[in-house]
Design a protein around this motif. Structure first.
Motif, mmCIF file in Angstrom:
data_model
loop_
_atom_site.group_PDB
_atom_site.id
_atom_site.type_symbol
_atom_site.label_atom_id
_atom_site.label_comp_id
_atom_site.label_asym_id
_atom_site.label_seq_id
_atom_site.Cartn_x
_atom_site.Cartn_y
_atom_site.Cartn_z
ATOM 1 N N TYR A 279 51.939 -13.537 -19.485
ATOM 2 C CA TYR A 279 52.800 -14.017 -20.572
ATOM 3 C C TYR A 279 53.762 -15.091 -20.079
ATOM 4 O O TYR A 279 53.950 -16.120 -20.737
ATOM 5 N N ARG A 280 54.358 -14.879 -18.933
ATOM 6 C CA ARG A 280 55.289 -15.871 -18.396
ATOM 7 C C ARG A 280 54.577 -17.181 -18.063
ATOM 8 O O ARG A 280 55.133 -18.265 -18.269
ATOM 9 N N LEU A 281 53.366 -17.081 -17.538
ATOM 10 C CA LEU A 281 52.599 -18.293 -17.247
ATOM 11 C C LEU A 281 52.290 -19.073 -18.522
ATOM 12 O O LEU A 281 52.414 -20.302 -18.558
ATOM 13 N N MET A 282 51.903 -18.360 -19.586
ATOM 14 C CA MET A 282 51.599 -19.035 -20.837
ATOM 15 C C MET A 282 52.847 -19.669 -21.435
ATOM 16 O O MET A 282 52.773 -20.756 -22.043
ATOM 17 N N CYS A 283 53.999 -19.034 -21.264
ATOM 18 C CA CYS A 283 55.254 -19.632 -21.743
ATOM 19 C C CYS A 283 55.522 -20.952 -21.029
ATOM 20 O O CYS A 283 55.981 -21.928 -21.643
ATOM 21 N N VAL A 284 55.243 -20.998 -19.742
ATOM 22 C CA VAL A 284 55.438 -22.237 -18.982
ATOM 23 C C VAL A 284 54.424 -23.297 -19.424
ATOM 24 O O VAL A 284 54.763 -24.477 -19.589
ATOM 25 N N ILE A 285 53.174 -22.874 -19.639
ATOM 26 C CA ILE A 285 52.130 -23.817 -20.035
ATOM 27 C C ILE A 285 52.437 -24.446 -21.390
ATOM 28 O O ILE A 285 52.300 -25.656 -21.581
ATOM 29 N N LYS A 286 52.885 -23.612 -22.335
ATOM 30 C CA LYS A 286 53.113 -24.096 -23.695
ATOM 31 C C LYS A 286 54.513 -24.654 -23.914
ATOM 32 O O LYS A 286 54.812 -25.154 -24.990
ATOM 33 N N GLY A 287 55.381 -24.554 -22.896
ATOM 34 C CA GLY A 287 56.681 -25.172 -23.012
ATOM 35 C C GLY A 287 57.748 -24.317 -23.642
ATOM 36 O O GLY A 287 58.776 -24.838 -24.088
ATOM 37 N N GLY A 288 57.591 -23.021 -23.696
ATOM 38 C CA GLY A 288 58.614 -22.151 -24.253
ATOM 39 C C GLY A 288 58.026 -20.923 -24.895
ATOM 40 O O GLY A 288 56.870 -20.916 -25.345
ATOM 41 N N CYS A 289 58.833 -19.865 -24.964
ATOM 42 C CA CYS A 289 58.352 -18.598 -25.531
ATOM 43 C C CYS A 289 58.064 -18.721 -27.025
ATOM 44 O O CYS A 289 57.221 -17.997 -27.560
ATOM 45 N N GLU A 290 58.777 -19.623 -27.720
ATOM 46 C CA GLU A 290 58.586 -19.738 -29.163
ATOM 47 C C GLU A 290 57.224 -20.300 -29.525
ATOM 48 O O GLU A 290 56.779 -20.186 -30.671
ATOM 49 N N PHE A 291 56.534 -20.927 -28.569
ATOM 50 C CA PHE A 291 55.212 -21.482 -28.833
ATOM 51 C C PHE A 291 54.081 -20.513 -28.474
ATOM 52 O O PHE A 291 52.912 -20.841 -28.649
ATOM 53 N N VAL A 292 54.436 -19.352 -27.958
ATOM 54 C CA VAL A 292 53.440 -18.372 -27.535
ATOM 55 C C VAL A 292 53.332 -17.290 -28.597
ATOM 56 O O VAL A 292 54.349 -16.761 -29.067
ATOM 57 N N ASP A 293 52.111 -16.971 -28.978
ATOM 58 C CA ASP A 293 51.884 -15.903 -29.950
ATOM 59 C C ASP A 293 52.177 -14.555 -29.302
ATOM 60 O O ASP A 293 51.627 -14.225 -28.253
ATOM 61 N N GLY A 294 53.040 -13.777 -29.940
ATOM 62 C CA GLY A 294 53.355 -12.453 -29.426
ATOM 63 C C GLY A 294 54.493 -12.463 -28.425
ATOM 64 O O GLY A 294 54.850 -13.498 -27.854
ATOM 65 N N LEU A 295 55.040 -11.283 -28.212
ATOM 66 C CA LEU A 295 56.078 -11.081 -27.217
ATOM 67 C C LEU A 295 55.459 -10.466 -25.966
ATOM 68 O O LEU A 295 54.264 -10.132 -25.940
ATOM 69 N N GLU A 296 56.275 -10.316 -24.955
ATOM 70 C CA GLU A 296 55.772 -9.740 -23.703
ATOM 71 C C GLU A 296 55.197 -8.349 -23.935
ATOM 72 O O GLU A 296 54.161 -7.995 -23.373
ATOM 73 N N ILE A 297 55.829 -7.570 -24.793
ATOM 74 C CA ILE A 297 55.343 -6.215 -25.056
ATOM 75 C C ILE A 297 53.994 -6.255 -25.773
ATOM 76 O O ILE A 297 53.146 -5.385 -25.560
ATOM 77 N N ASP A 298 53.761 -7.283 -26.605
ATOM 78 C CA ASP A 298 52.473 -7.400 -27.286
ATOM 79 C C ASP A 298 51.355 -7.703 -26.288
ATOM 80 O O ASP A 298 50.233 -7.214 -26.442
ATOM 81 N N TRP A 299 51.669 -8.499 -25.278
ATOM 82 C CA TRP A 299 50.674 -8.803 -24.251
ATOM 83 C C TRP A 299 50.356 -7.558 -23.428
ATOM 84 O O TRP A 299 49.194 -7.310 -23.088
ATOM 85 N N LYS A 300 51.373 -6.782 -23.117
ATOM 86 C CA LYS A 300 51.120 -5.541 -22.378
ATOM 87 C C LYS A 300 50.355 -4.550 -23.239
ATOM 88 O O LYS A 300 49.502 -3.808 -22.735
ATOM 89 N N ASN A 301 50.647 -4.539 -24.534
ATOM 90 C CA ASN A 301 49.935 -3.627 -25.428
ATOM 91 C C ASN A 301 48.464 -3.982 -25.548
ATOM 92 O O ASN A 301 47.616 -3.097 -25.753
ATOM 93 N N PHE A 302 48.135 -5.270 -25.417
ATOM 94 C CA PHE A 302 46.721 -5.640 -25.487
ATOM 95 C C PHE A 302 45.959 -5.083 -24.280
ATOM 96 O O PHE A 302 44.825 -4.606 -24.423
ATOM 97 N N THR A 303 46.588 -5.133 -23.112
ATOM 98 C CA THR A 303 45.964 -4.513 -21.939
ATOM 99 C C THR A 303 45.783 -3.021 -22.154
ATOM 100 O O THR A 303 44.748 -2.442 -21.810
ATOM 101 N N ARG A 304 46.793 -2.391 -22.737
ATOM 102 C CA ARG A 304 46.680 -0.969 -23.077
ATOM 103 C C ARG A 304 45.536 -0.731 -24.056
ATOM 104 O O ARG A 304 44.751 0.217 -23.904
ATOM 105 N N ASP A 305 45.416 -1.598 -25.070
ATOM 106 C CA ASP A 305 44.354 -1.435 -26.067
ATOM 107 C C ASP A 305 42.972 -1.556 -25.430
ATOM 108 O O ASP A 305 42.035 -0.842 -25.804
ATOM 109 N N ILE A 306 42.839 -2.477 -24.470
ATOM 110 C CA ILE A 306 41.555 -2.626 -23.778
ATOM 111 C C ILE A 306 41.196 -1.342 -23.047
ATOM 112 O O ILE A 306 40.077 -0.829 -23.163
ATOM 113 N N ASN A 307 42.145 -0.815 -22.285
ATOM 114 C CA ASN A 307 41.874 0.405 -21.516
ATOM 115 C C ASN A 307 41.575 1.587 -22.433
ATOM 116 O O ASN A 307 40.696 2.405 -22.136
#
Length: 874
Positions: A279-307
């Motif tokens: 998530y932090r890498l994508m924030c840097v790539i896209k130039g800010g957290c507001e340009f990234v879909d989802g919050l950090e917890i949503d990204w962690k939840n996707f990993t949880r959903d996969i498992n």
């Protein structure tokens, strides 16, 4: 300028999302992921249950919404599956209503504009202000319900609120109407007790309730004999403030992860990068957290959903994936074994591994490593040395247990895959491995790792013997000497035992009994036996795998990590091949023809080793005597130490020679016998360097110089050391992709690279960058309209696409392996010796006393402070 650059980079990322549609069909922002209310429909009375009446009724506006509780004049003909003419007041049956063309939502829009009003009784309500093209009109026609949902989602985003599903009416399995309500509709739960608990005395945890009983809703109704729907009912008033533009990225709709974000998380996991870092890498790539879909917890939840989604089908998914790969990838092999349907053992190898083994598989090392997956399965890679003297992996296995039967199955799978056994195998002193090798590879020379044996020496002899005498130097001079013969070794060993009074040492006796399995003197007749004397190559490979794996990984995650390491390893092989073909070596000796010929046939790494021997043949060796025969001459070469070091010569020429301890050839003084055949140019030296390593020694080069031989005879140029023995196309061939989607994915990455190049080229031209961005936005709009006809899939289907197989098959043939504990897997129950405990304690950083500065105690126990206190009290 920077803002436009970053904005275009965001568009670039979003464009890649649509490029990736052809691989993984774009996942709809699944409204079922939201909290769907229990909105039940009473089919008999054609009205909503109590829950819906809270949303769709209020006492002040009863007359305006009464038609929502029953169909009224809209009757459904069960026989003909069509509506009767009760909807003429909304829908013009003559076809005069305009069909809405839903705009693409790929381009940035203004969100969250609204007007505030005061209703009856002084209550406030808000009405969204949107663009003219998004203003709802009763009777608007949509080509299907999916298009209608897409329109209302776009309207909700621009208005500044979230939506969720409500009632869906069906007749004979056909949807006749569908409702969507504001996500803040409904009454908040005011209960202070957990009603699920049996004793009803457990308080509810704190939660952020956002329900305000909002009445905003929309209803779509089907048009008879058509897939089209029209806007039937609509309420635009909200009893709460709408989300403003600055906070719109925090709405639920915007927090849904895109396909690229999900693939980004999945792919980075193969490099041991977690969701938070991704998530932090994508924030840097896209130039800010507001340009990234989802919050950090949503990204962690996707990993949880996969498992969670993989769950109990982890092993079955992996086997299915390997089967797909076998069917679609050339010459891929895998074998597995089950015990009561549970995965017990697994082996796999691809075409590149097989070609590597065919060319450089004379000596193989394998060693088990642990903590690479959540099932504690032991990972066993088979490692060799390639033509650049680098580690190369021939294949790998996973075992539930480290017993003899498991290793026998693994080695038989290895033999079935490659068709031949290696000349020599190097392992540690595991008795299960030893027995399995004797059974499966009866004609293979089995060598124990010398490092594992010598590292135990401090534990087996007294501290005085190790540290207050020359025992260690004398022991190493016998054990590691590559030119010593068997008889000399046994005599010097006996003398060493007598000198240091170790005749009764049990460990020394055991190691002497096993001398034929680890002492170099007993491997002189084994071809290429000098390539590996320890399992350091396996240890190095295990370290590389452990850097990208985690003890909590599923089997599929571990396989992705393994594939990542393999791609890195093979890319390094390509890099060394490239260096060999492009770097022109520096000629350092008068034997120019010999050096040039060697540089043309050997890889760069091996050439530097050969060049070192050629140099020492001139400065360290000389012919002492020669005995001529009919066709052969017996030459005695005197080898002497010189003050000219290779390191000094190398530094002056700014070259680098990679020489590790295993390849540090014997350079001690002495006489060596070289037999040279003048007719067929066969040559042999008593140091046997060629037999052990496959290159000529300095003694042979000294004789070749005397006989004016300008090139190395072709029979002595081993194929394993030649350049370009494996084509680059084979090394670049990947087995990561298990079906036809692999080619599409590579095309998608190529498209992304091309767009990135365009972005870099235009980064210094403000005007052209703006024009390119406008054209890209138009192109994205066209792609969005074309992609709207795609079949929408669920998140589960998308995860299946990421893993290349179905995670929830109807029949599970292979179940997950049992959780087992193997030796060395970190149980913490192993008994430690006193020396090991002292070593661990010594490595710990001890704190210093603040009073006296001495380590080992603190101020409360400081004798200086205590004595000072006693003096003061006295």
């Amino acid at each position: 300028m920077f803002d436009k650059f970053m904005r275009l980079h965001v568009i670039l990322i979003e464009y890649f999302t649509y490029i990736d549609i052809s691989i993984m069909i774009t996942v709809m922002d699944d409204l079922d992921m939201h909290d769907i209310e229990n909105n039940h429909l009473d089919e008999e009375n054609h009205q909503f249950g109590y829950t819906d009446s809270e949303f769709l009724h209020n006492e002040e506006n009863q007359s305006e919404t009464k038609d929502m509780n029953d169909i009224g004049n809209d009757h459904y003909d069960e026989e003909n599956h069509q509506f009767r003419s009760g909807d003429s007041e909304i829908l013009d049956n003559d076809g005069n209503q305009l069909e809405i063309q839903v705009q693409s939502d790929n381009v940035a829009a203004e969100y969250g504009s609204c007007k505030e009003f005061i209703g009856a009784g002084g209550s406030l309500f808000w009405i969204p202000v949107v663009e003219p093209g998004w203003i709802p009109t009763l009777g608007s026609i949509f080509k299907d319900i999916k298009d209608a949902i897409k329109w209302y989602k776009g309207y909700a985003l621009r208005s500044g609120f979230d939506i969720r599903k409500s009632t869906e009416r069906k007749k004979s399995g056909i949807t006749t109407s569908k409702y969507f309500i504001c996500n803040r509709g409904g009454l908040p739960n005011t209960s202070i007790l957990d009603t699920i608990s049996d004793d009803h005395n457990k308080q509810l945890r704190n939660s952020n309730c956002k329900r305000t009983n909002c009445k905003a809703f929309v209803a779509f109704k089907a048009i008879p004999h058509s897939s089209k729907v029209y806007l039937w009912r609509f309420e635009q008033q909200h009893n709460h403030k709408l989300i403003n533009q600055d906070c719109m990225h925090l709405s639920r709709a915007k927090r849904q992860l895109s396909v690229v974000d999900q693939a980004f998380i999945h792919k980075l996991s193969s490099a041991k990068v977690g969701a938070t870092t991704a998530y932090r890498l994508m924030c840097v790539i896209k130039g800010g957290c507001e340009f990234v879909d989802g919050l950090e917890i949503d990204w962690k939840n996707f990993t949880r959903d996969i498992n969670c989604h993989i769950g109990g089908t982890d092993a079955n998914l992996l086997i299915t994936k390997l089967q797909n790969r076998k069917e679609n990838v050339t010459n891929f092999t895998y074998e597995y074994r089950c015990d009561k349907k549970q995965l017990n053992a697994l082996f796999w190898a691809d075409d590149t591994s097989k070609q590597n083994y065919e060319l450089v598989g004379d000596v193989v090392s394998f060693d088990a490593t642990y903590r690479t997956n959540r099932y504690c399965m032991v990972f066993v890679p088979f490692t060799g040395i390639d033509n650049h003297k680098r580690c190369v992996t021939f294949g790998a296995g996973l075992l539930c247990r480290e017993d003899t039967n498991s290793y026998i199955w693994l080695l038989r799978s290895f033999l079935k895959c490659f068709g031949k056994a290696p000349i020599m195998v190097v392992t540690d002193q595991d008795p299960a491995m030893k027995k399995a090798i004797e059974i499966v590879f009866p004609y293979t020379k089995h060598r124990f790792c010398m490092w594992h044996i010598t590292s135990k020496l401090p534990l087996k002899v007294s501290w005085e013997t190790m540290n207050e005498s020359d025992f260690k130097a004398d022991f190493n001079s016998i054990v590691w000497d590559s030119k010593i013969v068997v008889n000399d070794f046994e005599m010097r060993w006996d003398a060493l035992m007598v000198k240091y009074k170790l005749q009764d040492n049990k460990w020394m006796k055991d190691m002497f009994d096993l001398r034929s399995s680890w002492i170099p003197a007993y491997f002189k007749d084994v071809p290429m036996s000098g390539l590996m004397r320890t399992t350091s190559r396996s240890e190095s490979e295990n370290s590389a795998f452990n850097r990208v794996s985690h003890h909590g990984y599923t089997l599929n995650n571990f396989m992705n990590a393994f594939e990542s390491v393999m791609e890195t390893q093979r890319n390094n092989q390509i890099k060394f091949d490239f260096d060999t073909s492009t770097i022109i070596p520096i000629i350092k000796t008068p034997l120019e023809d010999m050096e040039k010929h060697a540089s043309m046939v050997y890889t760069r790494t091996i050439f530097l080793m050969v060049q070192r021997e050629i140099l020492h043949s001139l400065v360290s060796c000389s012919q002492k005597s020669v005995t001529s025969g009919v066709v052969s001459d017996i030459c005695i070469v005197k080898h002497k130490r010189t003050n000219i070091s290779m390191k000094k010569v190398v530094v002056e020429k700014k070259e680098k020679v990679d020489i590790d301890s295993e390849w540090n050839f014997n350079t001690s003084e002495g006489d060596f016998e070289v037999e040279f055949n003048r007719e067929d140019l066969t040559v042999k030296c008593s140091c046997m360097l060629f037999e052990r390593f496959g290159i000529f020694c300095r003694h042979i080069f000294c004789i070749l110089k005397i006989y004016d031989i300008q090139e190395i005879p072709s029979r002595y140029i081993l194929k394993r050391w030649r350049r370009d023995i494996i084509p680059t196309t084979v090394l670049k061939r990947t087995f990561r992709y298990s079906d036809s989607s692999g080619n599409v994915e590579k095309v998608a990455y190529k498209a992304f690279s091309m767009l990135d190049q365009c972005l870099s080229s235009l980064s210094n031209d403000d005007k052209k960058l703006e024009e390119f961005m406008q054209k890209l936005e138009v192109f994205m709009t066209d792609i969005g309209e074309q992609g709207s006809d795609k079949v929408l899939v669920t998140k589960e289907d998308h995860i299946d696409k990421l893993y290349g197989a179905t995670t929830n098959p109807e029949v599970v043939d292979v179940e997950n392996p049992p959780m087992v504990k193997n030796k060395g897997s970190g149980t913490g129950k192993r008994l430690k010796s006193a020396l090991e405990k002292a070593t661990i304690q010594g490595n710990k950083q001890s704190r210093s006393c603040k009073t006296c500065g001495v380590k080992g105690h603190n101020s409360r126990k400081c004798l200086t402070l205590l004595n000072k206190s006693k003096v003061q009290s006295a």
